[in-house]
Scaffold this active site. Structure first.
Site, PDB file in Angstrom:
ATOM      1  N   ASP A  92       0.882  -1.166   0.000  1.00 41.75           N
ATOM      2  CA  ASP A  92       0.000   0.000   0.000  1.00 41.75           C
ATOM      3  C   ASP A  92       0.922   1.219   0.000  1.00 41.75           C
ATOM      4  OD1 ASP A  92      -1.613   2.135   0.639  1.00 41.75           O
ATOM      5  OD2 ASP A  92      -2.266   1.356   2.576  1.00 41.75           O
TER       6      ASP A  92
ATOM      7  N   LYS B  77       2.935  11.253  -3.941  1.00 41.11           N
ATOM      8  CA  LYS B  77       1.817  10.565  -4.598  1.00 41.11           C
ATOM      9  C   LYS B  77       0.818  11.564  -5.182  1.00 41.11           C
ATOM     10  CE  LYS B  77      -1.617   6.995  -3.436  1.00 41.11           C
ATOM     11  NZ  LYS B  77      -1.992   6.043  -2.392  1.00 41.11           N
TER      12      LYS B  77
ATOM     13  N   GLU C  62      -7.301   0.540  -4.044  1.00 43.15           N
ATOM     14  CA  GLU C  62      -7.227   0.441  -2.578  1.00 43.15           C
ATOM     15  C   GLU C  62      -8.537  -0.058  -1.957  1.00 43.15           C
ATOM     16  OE1 GLU C  62      -5.746   4.342  -1.646  1.00 43.15           O
ATOM     17  OE2 GLU C  62      -3.834   3.897  -2.585  1.00 43.15           O
TER      18      GLU C  62
ATOM     19  N   ASP D 167     -12.756   5.622   2.031  1.00 42.24           N
ATOM     20  CA  ASP D 167     -11.307   5.585   2.229  1.00 42.24           C
ATOM     21  C   ASP D 167     -10.755   7.012   2.234  1.00 42.24           C
ATOM     22  OD1 ASP D 167      -8.578   5.300   2.088  1.00 42.24           O
ATOM     23  OD2 ASP D 167      -8.576   3.918   0.391  1.00 42.24           O
TER      24      ASP D 167
END
Ligand code: AMP
Length: 510
Positions: A12, A74, A151, A182
């Site tokens: 992850d 990211k 994810e 999330d």
């Protein structure tokens, strides 16, 4: 003799923290601690002279050498213009991600032995360009990326397995609908999934790649920074190292506010000292619009999935930011259901990725007993011309939330006799105006056979793979000849650059 089973490893790769998990000898996902003994590795990179440091130590350097620390790379993936300057050298965001992956890999190898195949997760809402950048980061790190999975899908898989819905012999007694909320450090995703027999199907997904815990932190930073400025006429946010220290203080205070009704932020700058108390109530007020944005997306995604709250069996919380009580309260308000907290918000995604790696590697010859069906999170289109206005217009080929893999065909025509190439601009996004979509690249069908008359039809086939990556093939309409073609990406590194970084990382990072 026992046969060799390559480890099934999932990563992850988070905006603020990353987690690695593998399947143990019973095919159970387990988180692997890093060399510092932590289960969560800060996705922070420090470059100082010849030294490249990733993780906790890089984060610590924020207070002394913030200019040479890269955070939240990211968020910048796929942005051609963004390069972080560290110790005098430019690093594209995917290289910073590669450095993080390289550390995670090395630390994992020291525990479970050599391997180089992994599954990496991405936000469901990542577009094709960001997925490609993630895959490139894996390549530059020295890894073989078996798959890129979403994810929330990974979290749902981990949940299913942990709850015993899915075991080698056990199957769910009835179909279950899940909503995965999330909220991580830098991205937000919501996904509605159906969980039936041996299949996970994503019904709809939406999100925001620039909304996460970091934005909540910034509100506190601005609150304290403005207060400091009001009192002392100096703004601690103007100095990079002080601003980083303030951010760390505020992030800590935010975490405290998840468990206590009040937290204090202390700040020293230019000989002045300020201690500010922040109540949970005040914090919730200054961030309520951020929470509203997530609520809006949740409701919208539910509608897209054709579902109502009464049809949702579980709400899964993923990502560290879901520990904020306001998130749970908002979800309870709109759904009248208590979100499920049975899985670890921090580790579920990596666990699901390890399970996915297990499926792909088919450990010990037994594939895991379930499959995953995904959707595309953005519409795929080509740039055309509006005949009425003569203006560029997006021609949608594959609408968003279509099940993957999916193929679409569009026929183009040569304009001139003896034309040798055809240029097709491929975009992703929901706008009719191509300028508001993200350009994936230009597909150039080359080497058309000589002597073709004008208006010869050329079929271009677009195929979205299950992992959201795109493949393009061009054929003459008779279907016989496959023409060579390339997808040219201005915003991506070419193979030579990727190889050069891969060598650099392998050779220079001890
Ligand atoms: P993730 O990317 O899922 O690891 O989430 C990291 C984000 O979760 C960061 O923005 C953290 O500040 C945030 N976070 C972690 N723990 C808490 C907490 N107890 N309360 C509020 N936010 C948290």
């Amino acid at each position: 003799m026992p046969s060799f089973r390559p480890p099934a490893v999932g990563i992850d790769l988070g905006t603020t923290f990353s987690v690695v998990a593998h399947l143990d000898e019973h095919d159970r996902p387990q988180t692997l601690a890093n060399a510092e003994g932590e289960r969560l590795t800060p996705s922070a990179v420090l470059v100082e002279g010849n030294e490249t440091i990733v993780g906790r130590e890089a984060l610590k350097a924020l207070t002394s050498n913030a200019a040479n620390v890269a955070l939240c790379a990211k968020r910048e993936l796929g942005a051609s213009a963004f390069h972080k300057r560290l110790d005098g050298h430019d690093y594209p965001p995917e290289v910073i991600e590669a450095l993080v992956l390289n550390k995670l890999w090395k630390d994992a190898k020291s525990q479970i032995g050599d391997f180089n195949q992994v599954v990496i997760t991405v936000p469901a809402y990542f577009d094709e360009v960001r997925r490609k950048a993630t895959q490139d980061a894996g390549y530059m790190a020295g890894l073989e990326v078996l798959d890129i999975i979403n994810e929330p899908t990974a979290a749902a898989v981990a949940f299913g397995v942990a709850q015993g819905f899915l075991t080698r012999d056990g199957k769910p007694e009835r179909a279950i609908n899940l909503l995965v909320y999330d909220l991580g450090g830098g991205t937000f995703d919501v996904t509605v999934m159906r969980f039936e027999r041996d299949q996970f199907t994503t019904l709809a997904t939406d999100g925001d790649v620039r909304l996460g815990g970091y934005d909540w932190d910034q509100r506190l930073v601005d609150f304290v920074g403005s207060e400091f400025q009001r009192r002392y006429g100096q703004d601690p946010r103007m100095d990079e190292t002080t601003a980083s220290r303030l951010w760390r203080e505020c992030e800590e205070a935010k975490r405290t506010l998840s468990f206590r009704s009040k937290a204090a932020v202390a700040m020293d700058y230019q000989g002045h000292h300020l201690r500010t108390d922040v109540t949970r109530e005040a914090f919730e007020m200054m961030t309520s619009d951020l929470l509203d944005r997530t609520r809006f997306t949740v409701e919208q995604t539910l509608r897209t999935a054709g579902a109502a709250w009464s049809g949702i069996d579980r709400i899964l919380l993923v990502g560290g930011s879901t520990r904020m009580p306001m998130v749970v309260r908002m979800l309870m308000d709109i759904s009248q259901k208590a979100p499920d907290t049975s899985i670890s918000a921090d580790e579920a995604v990596a666990h699901g990725a390890a399970l996915r790696a297990g499926i792909l590697i088919a450990q010990g010859g037994h594939p895991l007993p379930f499959s995953i069906r995904n959707v595309n999170s953005h519409s795929l289109g080509v740039v055309g011309t509006d005949p009425a206005t003569g203006r560029p217009r997006t021609g949608v080929l594959i609408p968003r939330n279509t099940h993957l893999p999916v193929t679409a065909k569009r026929t183009f025509q040569t304009q001139r006799a003896n034309q040798k190439t055809i240029l097709i601009e491929v975009v992703e996004g929901e706008s009719a105006s191509p300028g508001d979509c993200s350009l994936i690249g230009q597909c150039i069908a080359r080497n058309l056979p000589p002597g073709l008359p004008a208006k010869t039809p050329i079929d271009v086939h677009f195929r979205y793979e299950e992992n959201g990556r795109l493949k393009i093939a061009a054929r003459l309409a008779d279907g016989q000849r496959v023409l060579s073609h390339t997808l040219h990406r201005d915003n991506m590194m070419n193979q030579e650059q990727l190889d050069a970084w891969r060598r650099y990382i392998a050779e220079s990072i001890a």
